[in-house]
Write a protein that holds these residues in place. Structure first.
Motif, PDB file in Angstrom:
ATOM      1  N   ASP A  28     -44.470   5.457   4.086  1.00 16.83           N
ATOM      2  CA  ASP A  28     -44.553   5.631   2.584  1.00 16.83           C
ATOM      3  C   ASP A  28     -45.610   5.086   2.124  1.00 16.83           C
ATOM      4  OD1 ASP A  28     -43.658   2.540   1.929  1.00 16.83           O
ATOM      5  OD2 ASP A  28     -42.346   3.211   3.215  1.00 16.83           O
ATOM      6  N   PRO A  29     -46.173   4.923   0.878  1.00 14.57           N
ATOM      7  CA  PRO A  29     -47.326   4.548   0.316  1.00 14.57           C
ATOM      8  C   PRO A  29     -47.614   2.801   0.600  1.00 14.57           C
ATOM      9  CG  PRO A  29     -46.726   5.964  -1.025  1.00 14.57           C
ATOM     10  CD  PRO A  29     -45.633   5.921  -0.203  1.00 14.57           C
ATOM     11  N   LEU A  30     -46.439   2.077   0.456  1.00 12.31           N
ATOM     12  CA  LEU A  30     -46.538   0.766   0.648  1.00 12.31           C
ATOM     13  C   LEU A  30     -46.711   0.316   2.121  1.00 12.31           C
ATOM     14  CD1 LEU A  30     -46.416  -2.000  -0.823  1.00 12.31           C
ATOM     15  CD2 LEU A  30     -44.142  -1.967  -0.689  1.00 12.31           C
ATOM     16  N   THR A  31     -45.949   1.101   2.793  1.00 15.00           N
ATOM     17  CA  THR A  31     -46.200   1.012   4.249  1.00 15.00           C
ATOM     18  C   THR A  31     -47.559   1.244   4.907  1.00 15.00           C
ATOM     19  OG1 THR A  31     -43.597   1.158   4.775  1.00 15.00           O
ATOM     20  CG2 THR A  31     -45.235   1.671   6.541  1.00 15.00           C
ATOM     21  N   ILE A  32     -48.140   2.222   4.227  1.00 17.02           N
ATOM     22  CA  ILE A  32     -49.396   2.685   4.794  1.00 17.02           C
ATOM     23  C   ILE A  32     -50.456   1.817   4.294  1.00 17.02           C
ATOM     24  CG2 ILE A  32     -51.315   4.371   4.334  1.00 17.02           C
ATOM     25  CD1 ILE A  32     -49.036   6.458   3.988  1.00 17.02           C
ATOM     26  N   GLN A  33     -50.384   1.122   3.157  1.00 16.02           N
ATOM     27  CA  GLN A  33     -51.385   0.220   2.422  1.00 16.02           C
ATOM     28  C   GLN A  33     -51.124  -1.257   3.527  1.00 16.02           C
ATOM     29  OE1 GLN A  33     -50.201  -1.988  -1.453  1.00 16.02           O
ATOM     30  NE2 GLN A  33     -52.268  -1.255  -2.044  1.00 16.02           N
ATOM     31  N   ARG A  34     -49.956  -1.597   3.534  1.00 19.46           N
ATOM     32  CA  ARG A  34     -49.646  -2.989   4.385  1.00 19.46           C
ATOM     33  C   ARG A  34     -50.187  -2.591   5.901  1.00 19.46           C
ATOM     34  NH1 ARG A  34     -43.373  -3.780   2.478  1.00 19.46           N
ATOM     35  NH2 ARG A  34     -44.017  -5.175   0.543  1.00 19.46           N
ATOM     36  N   THR A  35     -50.028  -1.540   6.492  1.00 16.81           N
ATOM     37  CA  THR A  35     -50.478  -1.209   7.919  1.00 16.81           C
ATOM     38  C   THR A  35     -52.075  -1.404   7.986  1.00 16.81           C
ATOM     39  OG1 THR A  35     -48.494  -0.189   8.286  1.00 16.81           O
ATOM     40  CG2 THR A  35     -49.979  -0.099   9.938  1.00 16.81           C
ATOM     41  N   VAL A  36     -52.594  -0.744   6.966  1.00 19.69           N
ATOM     42  CA  VAL A  36     -54.107  -0.630   6.900  1.00 19.69           C
ATOM     43  C   VAL A  36     -54.623  -1.954   7.023  1.00 19.69           C
ATOM     44  CG1 VAL A  36     -56.122   0.107   5.324  1.00 19.69           C
ATOM     45  CG2 VAL A  36     -54.534   1.781   6.098  1.00 19.69           C
ATOM     46  N   ARG A  37     -54.185  -2.691   5.979  1.00 15.96           N
ATOM     47  CA  ARG A  37     -54.499  -4.249   5.910  1.00 15.96           C
ATOM     48  C   ARG A  37     -54.364  -5.041   7.178  1.00 15.96           C
ATOM     49  NH1 ARG A  37     -51.773  -5.448  -0.128  1.00 15.96           N
ATOM     50  NH2 ARG A  37     -53.275  -4.537  -1.326  1.00 15.96           N
ATOM     51  N   LEU A  38     -53.275  -4.819   7.750  1.00 15.05           N
ATOM     52  CA  LEU A  38     -52.879  -5.391   8.933  1.00 15.05           C
ATOM     53  C   LEU A  38     -54.069  -5.123  10.019  1.00 15.05           C
ATOM     54  CD1 LEU A  38     -51.134  -7.192  10.675  1.00 15.05           C
ATOM     55  CD2 LEU A  38     -49.875  -5.201  11.266  1.00 15.05           C
ATOM     56  N   ALA A  39     -54.133  -3.779  10.129  1.00 12.75           N
ATOM     57  CA  ALA A  39     -55.446  -3.284  10.972  1.00 12.75           C
ATOM     58  C   ALA A  39     -56.820  -4.064  10.868  1.00 12.75           C
ATOM     59  CB  ALA A  39     -55.400  -1.787  11.061  1.00 12.75           C
ATOM     60  N   ASP A  65     -48.841   4.142  17.911  1.00 17.10           N
ATOM     61  CA  ASP A  65     -48.450   4.903  16.735  1.00 17.10           C
ATOM     62  C   ASP A  65     -47.835   4.028  16.057  1.00 17.10           C
ATOM     63  OD1 ASP A  65     -49.435   7.140  18.038  1.00 17.10           O
ATOM     64  OD2 ASP A  65     -47.299   8.015  18.403  1.00 17.10           O
ATOM     65  N   MET A  66     -48.300   3.823  14.555  1.00 18.90           N
ATOM     66  CA  MET A  66     -47.972   2.492  13.684  1.00 18.90           C
ATOM     67  C   MET A  66     -47.895   3.112  12.341  1.00 18.90           C
ATOM     68  SD  MET A  66     -49.931  -0.765  15.226  1.00 18.90           S
ATOM     69  CE  MET A  66     -49.346  -1.542  16.423  1.00 18.90           C
ATOM     70  N   GLY A  67     -47.019   2.136  11.629  1.00 18.92           N
ATOM     71  CA  GLY A  67     -46.962   2.335  10.017  1.00 18.92           C
ATOM     72  C   GLY A  67     -45.699   3.560   9.751  1.00 18.92           C
ATOM     73  N   GLU A  68     -45.087   3.655  10.769  1.00 20.79           N
ATOM     74  CA  GLU A  68     -43.813   4.553  10.743  1.00 20.79           C
ATOM     75  C   GLU A  68     -42.616   4.090  10.052  1.00 20.79           C
ATOM     76  OE1 GLU A  68     -45.277   7.369  14.394  1.00 20.79           O
ATOM     77  OE2 GLU A  68     -43.902   5.761  14.971  1.00 20.79           O
ATOM     78  N   SER A  69     -42.603   3.172   9.430  1.00 21.09           N
ATOM     79  CA  SER A  69     -41.381   2.802   8.737  1.00 21.09           C
ATOM     80  C   SER A  69     -41.447   3.771   7.243  1.00 21.09           C
ATOM     81  CB  SER A  69     -41.485   1.316   8.257  1.00 21.09           C
ATOM     82  OG  SER A  69     -41.255   0.585   9.509  1.00 21.09           O
ATOM     83  N   TYR A  70     -40.515   3.744   6.651  1.00 25.74           N
ATOM     84  CA  TYR A  70     -40.123   4.468   5.513  1.00 25.74           C
ATOM     85  C   TYR A  70     -39.065   4.061   4.740  1.00 25.74           C
ATOM     86  CZ  TYR A  70     -40.559   8.586   2.339  1.00 25.74           C
ATOM     87  OH  TYR A  70     -40.915   9.321   1.340  1.00 25.74           O
ATOM     88  N   GLY A  71     -39.599   3.486   3.307  1.00 21.86           N
ATOM     89  CA  GLY A  71     -38.560   2.914   2.393  1.00 21.86           C
ATOM     90  C   GLY A  71     -37.775   1.833   3.191  1.00 21.86           C
ATOM     91  N   ALA A  72     -36.484   1.821   3.382  1.00 19.35           N
ATOM     92  CA  ALA A  72     -35.456   0.874   4.045  1.00 19.35           C
ATOM     93  C   ALA A  72     -35.305   0.815   5.520  1.00 19.35           C
ATOM     94  CB  ALA A  72     -34.188   0.803   3.336  1.00 19.35           C
ATOM     95  N   TRP A  73     -36.024   2.159   5.971  1.00 18.42           N
ATOM     96  CA  TRP A  73     -36.015   2.565   7.411  1.00 18.42           C
ATOM     97  C   TRP A  73     -37.006   1.777   8.081  1.00 18.42           C
ATOM     98  CZ3 TRP A  73     -38.768   5.951  10.832  1.00 18.42           C
ATOM     99  CH2 TRP A  73     -37.913   6.146  11.949  1.00 18.42           C
ATOM    100  N   ARG A  74     -36.715   1.178   9.242  1.00 16.87           N
ATOM    101  CA  ARG A  74     -37.949   0.514  10.014  1.00 16.87           C
ATOM    102  C   ARG A  74     -37.828   0.878  11.187  1.00 16.87           C
ATOM    103  NH1 ARG A  74     -39.252  -0.446   5.653  1.00 16.87           N
ATOM    104  NH2 ARG A  74     -39.355  -2.336   4.187  1.00 16.87           N
ATOM    105  N   MET A  75     -39.460   1.081  11.806  1.00 12.81           N
ATOM    106  CA  MET A  75     -39.648   1.523  12.969  1.00 12.81           C
ATOM    107  C   MET A  75     -40.665   0.628  13.488  1.00 12.81           C
ATOM    108  SD  MET A  75     -39.596   3.684  15.517  1.00 12.81           S
ATOM    109  CE  MET A  75     -39.157   5.622  14.987  1.00 12.81           C
ATOM    110  N   GLY A  76     -40.717   0.108  14.629  1.00  5.63           N
ATOM    111  CA  GLY A  76     -41.766  -0.588  15.403  1.00  5.63           C
ATOM    112  C   GLY A  76     -41.899  -2.038  15.102  1.00  5.63           C
ATOM    113  N   ASP A  77     -42.688  -2.743  15.779  1.00  8.75           N
ATOM    114  CA  ASP A  77     -43.332  -4.070  15.423  1.00  8.75           C
ATOM    115  C   ASP A  77     -44.547  -4.321  15.265  1.00  8.75           C
ATOM    116  OD1 ASP A  77     -43.396  -6.731  15.168  1.00  8.75           O
ATOM    117  OD2 ASP A  77     -42.300  -7.333  17.288  1.00  8.75           O
ATOM    118  N   ASP A  78     -45.092  -3.497  14.322  1.00  9.06           N
ATOM    119  CA  ASP A  78     -46.513  -3.392  14.032  1.00  9.06           C
ATOM    120  C   ASP A  78     -47.251  -4.698  13.996  1.00  9.06           C
ATOM    121  OD1 ASP A  78     -45.929  -0.778  13.797  1.00  9.06           O
ATOM    122  OD2 ASP A  78     -46.505  -0.293  11.536  1.00  9.06           O
TER     123      ASP A  78
END
Length: 251
Positions: free
Chosen positions: A46-57, A13-26
C-alpha cells in the motif's frame, strides 16, 4: 566470476505488506542485501508501505527496483491473468510511476525493473509479453535495466532486449528448485521451494561461484547470474541472508 572470488549481488522482494497484513522482515533484512525489489501496489504494497520501504532502502544505501505484477492482490500476483501486451505495458508503466514518485520524494530513483510472480514467469514463455515489458522500461527511461530469469540459455532474452535497447540483469534463486532448462519449478510441485537453510546456502554459493547444483530431478544445472534472490516470505530468509552475506563478503 571465478570459483575463488564469488561476486554476485543479493536481492530480496520487499515492501509486500498491505494494510494490516504483514509480510517479511524488511527492517532487519535490508542491511544484508544490495537490491530491494519493491512491490508497487498491484500484488502487495500500500502507499504507506511503499513510502516507508523506500526510505528504509535509502537509509541503508540499497538499490531500489520496481516489482510490478498483474493486478492480483487476492492471489499475491501468482495467478496468470490473460492481459494483452498493450495492457501489460501500461500496467508496468503505471506501477513504475507510482514507485518512482516515492523514490523522487526521497531523493533517489528506480534503478531497475523485476516483474513479480506470474508475470515474471510468463515472460519466459511469451515473446509478446516480454517485448511489452521491455518497451515499458525503454519508454520510462533510457537505460533502465530489466531483471529476468537466468536460464540454461538466455539467447532469446538477449536478442529481444537488444532490439528494444534495454540492458538485462540475470537473476537466480537461492531458495527455489529448478527444472532442467533453468525455469523455476512450479510452486504446486513438491520440493519447489527450499526451506532447509543449508540447502539454500549450498545452492546460493554454487550459483555465485558458477558451479553446478542439482535441479529438481537431481541432475547438475549451471547458471550465470548477476543477482541472487532470497525470498522475503521464506521463514528462514533472515537467518540465511545473514550467513550468506557473511560468506560472500569473506570470499
Amino acid at each position: 566470476m571465478t570459483d575463488q572470488s564469488p561476486r554476485i549481488l543479493l536481492n530480496c522482494d520487499m515492501g509486500e505488506s498491505y494494510g494490516a497484513w504483514r509480510m517479511g522482515d524488511d527492517v532487519h533484512a535490508m542491511p544484508l542485501i544490495d537490491q530491494a525489489n519493491l512491490a508497487c501496489g498491484f500484488h502487495a504494497g500500500d502507499p504507506l508501505t511503499i513510502q516507508r520501504t523506500v526510505r528504509l532502502a535509502v537509509e541503508q544505501g540499497v538499490s531500489i527496483g520496481a516489482h510490478p505484477s498483474y493486478p492480483d492482490l487476492a492471489g499475491f500476483g501468482r495467478r496468470h491473468l490473460s492481459c494483452s501486451p498493450e495492457e501489460v505495458q501500461a500496467l508496468v508503466l503505471y506501477q513504475l510511476g507510482a514507485l518512482d514518485a516515492f523514490c523522487r520524494a526521497a531523493g533517489t530513483r528506480v534503478d531497475y525493473v523485476k516483474p513479480h510472480g506470474a508475470l515474471y514467469n510468463d515472460l519466459v514463455r511469451d515473446d509478446a509479453l516480454l517485448v511489452a515489458v521491455l518497451d515499458a522500461c525503454a519508454a520510462y527511461r533510457k537505460g533502465l535495466p530489466l531483471m529476468v530469469l537466468a536460464l540454461a540459455d538466455n539467447t532469446r532474452e538477449l536478442a529481444l532486449a537488444d532490439a528494444a535497447d534495454v540492458p538485462l540483469m540475470f537473476e537466480a534463486f537461492a531458495d527455489r528448485a529448478y527444472l532442467p532448462d533453468g525455469q523455476l519449478a512450479p510452486r504446486r510441485l513438491a520440493g519447489a521451494v527450499h526451506h532447509e537453510p543449508q540447502r539454500i546456502l549450498d545452492q546460493a554459493l554454487a550459483i555465485a561461484r558458477g558451479e553446478p547444483f542439482p535441479d529438481i530431478d537431481g541432475n547438475p544445472l549451471r547458471l550465470r547470474a548477476d543477482s541472487l534472490c532470497v525470498h522475503g516470505d521464506n521463514p528462514e530468509s533472515l537467518a540465511v541472508l545473514r550467513r550468506l552475506r557473511g560468506l560472500l563478503d569473506a570470499a
